[in-house]
Write a protein that holds these residues in place. Sequence first.
Motif, PDB file in Angstrom:
ATOM      1  N   GLN A   1      -0.290   5.995   4.277  1.00  0.00           N
ATOM      2  CA  GLN A   1      -1.571   5.950   4.055  1.00  0.00           C
ATOM      3  C   GLN A   1      -2.224   7.500   3.574  1.00  0.00           C
ATOM      4  O   GLN A   1      -3.137   7.439   2.588  1.00  0.00           O
ATOM      5  CB  GLN A   1      -2.531   5.559   5.285  1.00  0.00           C
ATOM      6  CG  GLN A   1      -2.340   4.236   5.555  1.00  0.00           C
ATOM      7  CD  GLN A   1      -3.056   3.896   7.084  1.00  0.00           C
ATOM      8  OE1 GLN A   1      -3.643   4.889   7.562  1.00  0.00           O
ATOM      9  NE2 GLN A   1      -3.194   2.837   7.461  1.00  0.00           N
ATOM     10  N   GLU A   2      -1.327   8.490   4.056  1.00  0.00           N
ATOM     11  CA  GLU A   2      -1.800   9.756   3.408  1.00  0.00           C
ATOM     12  C   GLU A   2      -1.129  10.216   2.097  1.00  0.00           C
ATOM     13  O   GLU A   2      -1.347  11.168   1.621  1.00  0.00           O
ATOM     14  CB  GLU A   2      -1.209  10.709   4.597  1.00  0.00           C
ATOM     15  CG  GLU A   2      -1.667  10.878   5.731  1.00  0.00           C
ATOM     16  CD  GLU A   2      -1.431  11.781   7.017  1.00  0.00           C
ATOM     17  OE1 GLU A   2      -0.450  12.208   6.601  1.00  0.00           O
ATOM     18  OE2 GLU A   2      -1.829  11.366   8.096  1.00  0.00           O
ATOM     19  N   GLN A   3      -0.339   9.374   1.615  1.00  0.00           N
ATOM     20  CA  GLN A   3       0.229   9.637   0.362  1.00  0.00           C
ATOM     21  C   GLN A   3      -0.538   9.106  -1.039  1.00  0.00           C
ATOM     22  O   GLN A   3      -1.364   8.409  -0.892  1.00  0.00           O
ATOM     23  CB  GLN A   3       1.425   8.783   0.329  1.00  0.00           C
ATOM     24  CG  GLN A   3       2.633   9.423   1.271  1.00  0.00           C
ATOM     25  CD  GLN A   3       4.109   9.080   0.582  1.00  0.00           C
ATOM     26  OE1 GLN A   3       4.493   7.912   1.228  1.00  0.00           O
ATOM     27  NE2 GLN A   3       4.752   9.497  -0.219  1.00  0.00           N
ATOM     28  N   HIS A   4      -0.307   9.858  -2.048  1.00  0.00           N
ATOM     29  CA  HIS A   4      -0.996   9.506  -3.241  1.00  0.00           C
ATOM     30  C   HIS A   4      -0.083   9.616  -4.276  1.00  0.00           C
ATOM     31  O   HIS A   4       0.530  10.611  -5.045  1.00  0.00           O
ATOM     32  CB  HIS A   4      -2.173  10.715  -3.557  1.00  0.00           C
ATOM     33  CG  HIS A   4      -3.342  11.032  -2.666  1.00  0.00           C
ATOM     34  ND1 HIS A   4      -4.220   9.950  -2.252  1.00  0.00           N
ATOM     35  CD2 HIS A   4      -3.341  11.490  -1.499  1.00  0.00           C
ATOM     36  CE1 HIS A   4      -4.956  10.324  -1.445  1.00  0.00           C
ATOM     37  NE2 HIS A   4      -4.289  11.353  -0.776  1.00  0.00           N
ATOM     38  N   VAL A   5       0.564   8.128  -4.591  1.00  0.00           N
ATOM     39  CA  VAL A   5       1.372   7.897  -5.445  1.00  0.00           C
ATOM     40  C   VAL A   5       0.777   7.139  -6.649  1.00  0.00           C
ATOM     41  O   VAL A   5       0.104   5.983  -6.201  1.00  0.00           O
ATOM     42  CB  VAL A   5       2.748   7.330  -4.929  1.00  0.00           C
ATOM     43  CG1 VAL A   5       3.735   6.944  -6.064  1.00  0.00           C
ATOM     44  CG2 VAL A   5       3.475   8.059  -3.804  1.00  0.00           C
ATOM     45  N   HIS A   6       0.964   7.530  -7.780  1.00  0.00           N
ATOM     46  CA  HIS A   6       0.580   6.849  -8.902  1.00  0.00           C
ATOM     47  C   HIS A   6       1.687   6.449  -9.957  1.00  0.00           C
ATOM     48  O   HIS A   6       2.601   7.295 -10.151  1.00  0.00           O
ATOM     49  CB  HIS A   6      -0.515   7.775  -9.661  1.00  0.00           C
ATOM     50  CG  HIS A   6      -1.525   8.145  -8.761  1.00  0.00           C
ATOM     51  ND1 HIS A   6      -2.975   7.440  -8.790  1.00  0.00           N
ATOM     52  CD2 HIS A   6      -1.760   8.961  -8.038  1.00  0.00           C
ATOM     53  CE1 HIS A   6      -3.688   8.146  -8.135  1.00  0.00           C
ATOM     54  NE2 HIS A   6      -3.094   8.866  -7.656  1.00  0.00           N
ATOM     55  N   VAL A   7       1.639   5.047 -10.280  1.00  0.00           N
ATOM     56  CA  VAL A   7       2.781   4.694 -11.262  1.00  0.00           C
ATOM     57  C   VAL A   7       2.018   3.995 -12.231  1.00  0.00           C
ATOM     58  O   VAL A   7       1.312   3.077 -12.217  1.00  0.00           O
ATOM     59  CB  VAL A   7       3.725   3.553 -10.384  1.00  0.00           C
ATOM     60  CG1 VAL A   7       4.744   3.125 -11.565  1.00  0.00           C
ATOM     61  CG2 VAL A   7       4.290   4.201  -9.497  1.00  0.00           C
ATOM     62  N   ASN A   8       2.492   4.263 -13.547  1.00  0.00           N
ATOM     63  CA  ASN A   8       1.718   3.600 -14.642  1.00  0.00           C
ATOM     64  C   ASN A   8       0.199   3.754 -14.684  1.00  0.00           C
ATOM     65  O   ASN A   8      -0.513   2.821 -15.097  1.00  0.00           O
ATOM     66  CB  ASN A   8       2.330   2.281 -15.014  1.00  0.00           C
ATOM     67  CG  ASN A   8       3.745   2.443 -15.321  1.00  0.00           C
ATOM     68  OD1 ASN A   8       4.319   3.667 -15.493  1.00  0.00           O
ATOM     69  ND2 ASN A   8       4.439   1.502 -15.308  1.00  0.00           N
ATOM     70  N   GLY A   9      -0.220   4.604 -14.036  1.00  0.00           N
ATOM     71  CA  GLY A   9      -1.872   4.759 -14.026  1.00  0.00           C
ATOM     72  C   GLY A   9      -2.778   4.041 -12.859  1.00  0.00           C
ATOM     73  O   GLY A   9      -3.687   4.038 -12.679  1.00  0.00           O
ATOM     74  N   GLU A  10      -1.857   3.457 -12.018  1.00  0.00           N
ATOM     75  CA  GLU A  10      -2.138   2.619 -10.899  1.00  0.00           C
ATOM     76  C   GLU A  10      -1.873   3.223  -9.522  1.00  0.00           C
ATOM     77  O   GLU A  10      -0.650   3.918  -9.296  1.00  0.00           O
ATOM     78  CB  GLU A  10      -1.521   1.251 -10.580  1.00  0.00           C
ATOM     79  CG  GLU A  10      -1.706   0.440 -12.066  1.00  0.00           C
ATOM     80  CD  GLU A  10      -2.966  -0.299 -11.998  1.00  0.00           C
ATOM     81  OE1 GLU A  10      -3.451  -0.546 -10.961  1.00  0.00           O
ATOM     82  OE2 GLU A  10      -3.671  -0.659 -12.942  1.00  0.00           O
ATOM     83  N   HIS A  11      -3.107   3.619  -8.738  1.00  0.00           N
ATOM     84  CA  HIS A  11      -2.420   4.098  -7.415  1.00  0.00           C
ATOM     85  C   HIS A  11      -2.032   3.114  -6.475  1.00  0.00           C
ATOM     86  O   HIS A  11      -2.531   1.992  -6.180  1.00  0.00           O
ATOM     87  CB  HIS A  11      -3.776   4.668  -6.940  1.00  0.00           C
ATOM     88  CG  HIS A  11      -3.783   5.294  -5.443  1.00  0.00           C
ATOM     89  ND1 HIS A  11      -3.986   4.704  -4.419  1.00  0.00           N
ATOM     90  CD2 HIS A  11      -3.647   6.680  -5.147  1.00  0.00           C
ATOM     91  CE1 HIS A  11      -3.723   5.651  -3.276  1.00  0.00           C
ATOM     92  NE2 HIS A  11      -3.492   6.923  -3.722  1.00  0.00           N
ATOM     93  N   LEU A  12      -0.725   3.342  -5.857  1.00  0.00           N
ATOM     94  CA  LEU A  12      -0.188   2.575  -4.898  1.00  0.00           C
ATOM     95  C   LEU A  12      -0.943   2.399  -3.718  1.00  0.00           C
ATOM     96  O   LEU A  12      -1.459   3.521  -3.122  1.00  0.00           O
ATOM     97  CB  LEU A  12       1.377   2.860  -4.773  1.00  0.00           C
ATOM     98  CG  LEU A  12       2.021   2.785  -6.282  1.00  0.00           C
ATOM     99  CD1 LEU A  12       3.552   3.112  -5.954  1.00  0.00           C
ATOM    100  CD2 LEU A  12       1.962   1.558  -6.766  1.00  0.00           C
ATOM    101  N   THR A  13      -0.886   1.206  -3.240  1.00  0.00           N
ATOM    102  CA  THR A  13      -1.498   1.035  -1.674  1.00  0.00           C
ATOM    103  C   THR A  13      -0.248   1.606  -0.609  1.00  0.00           C
ATOM    104  O   THR A  13       1.009   1.707  -1.077  1.00  0.00           O
ATOM    105  CB  THR A  13      -1.603  -0.389  -1.494  1.00  0.00           C
ATOM    106  OG1 THR A  13      -0.393  -1.145  -1.466  1.00  0.00           O
ATOM    107  CG2 THR A  13      -2.526  -1.057  -2.354  1.00  0.00           C
TER     108      THR A  13
END
Length: 96
Positions: free
Chosen positions: A24-36
Amino acid sequence: MWIMRALMGVLAAIALQVTAASAQEQHVHVNGEHLTPEQIDYLQQSLGYAIPDGYYWIDFENGTWGYQDHAESEGSIYLDGSGAAAASGSEGSTGS
């Protein structure tokens, strides 16, 4: 014996909460989308290692991935039939 089972259940629940909290504390974005958190957890378990916070791109046609704003591929996301990540390494220049 029931005490050991109860203790194992409590330890398993704590481990799941710690895993969920770290995702939950992570901020991972792939192809412009923030992953849940669920998507991050799935990827980390599939790959077998933690994914650092950051912005990434993935080409789903050939499986290559890299860092946003960098055209060089860093590896491949292809998984084999067992769900284990395929071996990958840098396929391009690091720019240094």
